[in-house]
Write a protein that holds these residues in place. Sequence first.
Motif, short mmCIF file in Angstrom:
data_model
loop_
_atom_site.label_atom_id
_atom_site.label_comp_id
_atom_site.label_asym_id
_atom_site.label_seq_id
_atom_site.Cartn_x
_atom_site.Cartn_y
_atom_site.Cartn_z
N LEU A 36 2.65 2.75 -10.23
CA LEU A 36 2.61 4.20 -10.06
C LEU A 36 1.43 4.59 -9.18
O LEU A 36 0.32 4.08 -9.37
CB LEU A 36 2.44 4.85 -11.45
CG LEU A 36 2.06 6.32 -11.52
CD1 LEU A 36 3.17 7.21 -10.97
CD2 LEU A 36 1.74 6.71 -12.96
N VAL A 37 1.69 5.47 -8.22
CA VAL A 37 0.60 6.12 -7.48
C VAL A 37 0.76 7.61 -7.70
O VAL A 37 1.83 8.18 -7.49
CB VAL A 37 0.62 5.77 -5.98
CG1 VAL A 37 -0.36 6.65 -5.21
CG2 VAL A 37 0.26 4.30 -5.79
N ASP A 43 -1.13 16.17 0.84
CA ASP A 43 -1.44 15.62 2.16
C ASP A 43 -2.23 14.31 2.06
O ASP A 43 -2.79 13.84 3.06
CB ASP A 43 -2.22 16.65 3.00
CG ASP A 43 -3.55 17.05 2.33
OD1 ASP A 43 -3.80 16.62 1.17
OD2 ASP A 43 -4.32 17.78 2.96
N ALA A 44 -2.32 13.74 0.88
CA ALA A 44 -3.10 12.49 0.72
C ALA A 44 -2.44 11.34 1.50
O ALA A 44 -1.24 11.11 1.38
CB ALA A 44 -3.21 12.12 -0.76
N GLY A 45 -3.26 10.65 2.28
CA GLY A 45 -2.76 9.47 3.00
C GLY A 45 -2.22 8.42 2.04
O GLY A 45 -1.34 7.62 2.39
N ARG A 51 4.36 4.72 -0.43
CA ARG A 51 5.80 4.66 -0.11
C ARG A 51 6.09 3.47 0.78
O ARG A 51 7.09 2.75 0.57
CB ARG A 51 6.25 5.96 0.56
CG ARG A 51 6.23 7.13 -0.41
CD ARG A 51 6.97 8.35 0.14
NE ARG A 51 6.81 9.45 -0.78
CZ ARG A 51 6.08 10.55 -0.54
NH1 ARG A 51 5.49 10.72 0.62
NH2 ARG A 51 5.97 11.49 -1.46
N ALA A 52 5.22 3.24 1.76
CA ALA A 52 5.44 2.11 2.69
C ALA A 52 5.44 0.79 1.92
O ALA A 52 6.17 -0.15 2.27
CB ALA A 52 4.38 2.11 3.78
N ALA A 53 4.65 0.73 0.86
CA ALA A 53 4.56 -0.52 0.07
C ALA A 53 5.62 -0.56 -1.02
O ALA A 53 5.64 -1.49 -1.83
CB ALA A 53 3.16 -0.63 -0.54
N GLN A 54 6.46 0.46 -1.06
CA GLN A 54 7.54 0.54 -2.06
C GLN A 54 7.03 0.45 -3.49
O GLN A 54 7.61 -0.25 -4.34
CB GLN A 54 8.60 -0.51 -1.77
CG GLN A 54 9.22 -0.26 -0.40
CD GLN A 54 10.28 -1.27 -0.05
OE1 GLN A 54 10.13 -2.46 -0.35
NE2 GLN A 54 11.34 -0.82 0.58
#
Length: 208
Positions: A36-37, A43-45, A51-54
Amino acid sequence: MAEQSRIAVMASGKGSNLAAILKRQAGGDAPFRVELVLTNRGDAGALAIARAAQVPKVCFLDPAAYDDREAYDAACAEVITEEGCDWVVLAGYMRILSAGFVRRFSGRVINIHPALLPAFPGAHGVEDALAHGVKVSGCTVHLVDEVLDNGPILAQAVVPVEDDDDAETLRARIQQQEHRLYPQVLTRLVSCGFDLDGRRVVWRGGTR
Ligand code: GRF
């Protein structure tokens, strides 16, 4: 492989520490997995990195939608519990956690701070260290308790302060160490654990 610990990462900013933790995970045989993130900023990077790391669950909860800090933190705690996370890892999370949240996850919340605590706690650790004129600074990974940047220290790394440093150059040097130290501490935390002797963290399984 032994079962991996389930990690929740809370972040508000660019997410470079999250990226370092995910890189360690992607390297294989990590004893943890980021499930979980959670962020308080749309707007947090860190959102794009997650998401890119799934990462299985990536969640933006807007504080404006809640009556107060307690209600917001309770909503965050619910998501963390639903995802079955064992540890809460703060990685540039720029909100002070309520006492109720800290108690709920007592001893299972860790933070990284860009100074050598107990010196220079608070939101401006890099700037404050520079203004004080210290010749070394660094970063601290610590357990989170109910007082800001106060919990028992898990690990620290030292960086030199150069005469021509400004906050940006010093922060960059500190962050290099953060990206090395945080995944290392997390690995050790979930695979070895520690005992507390007063405020002192005594790692199980030796010094390294
Ligand atoms: C780090 O320097 C950390 O010490 C502080 O916030 C910063 C977050 O950076 N608590 P990033 O978002 O991980 O790049």
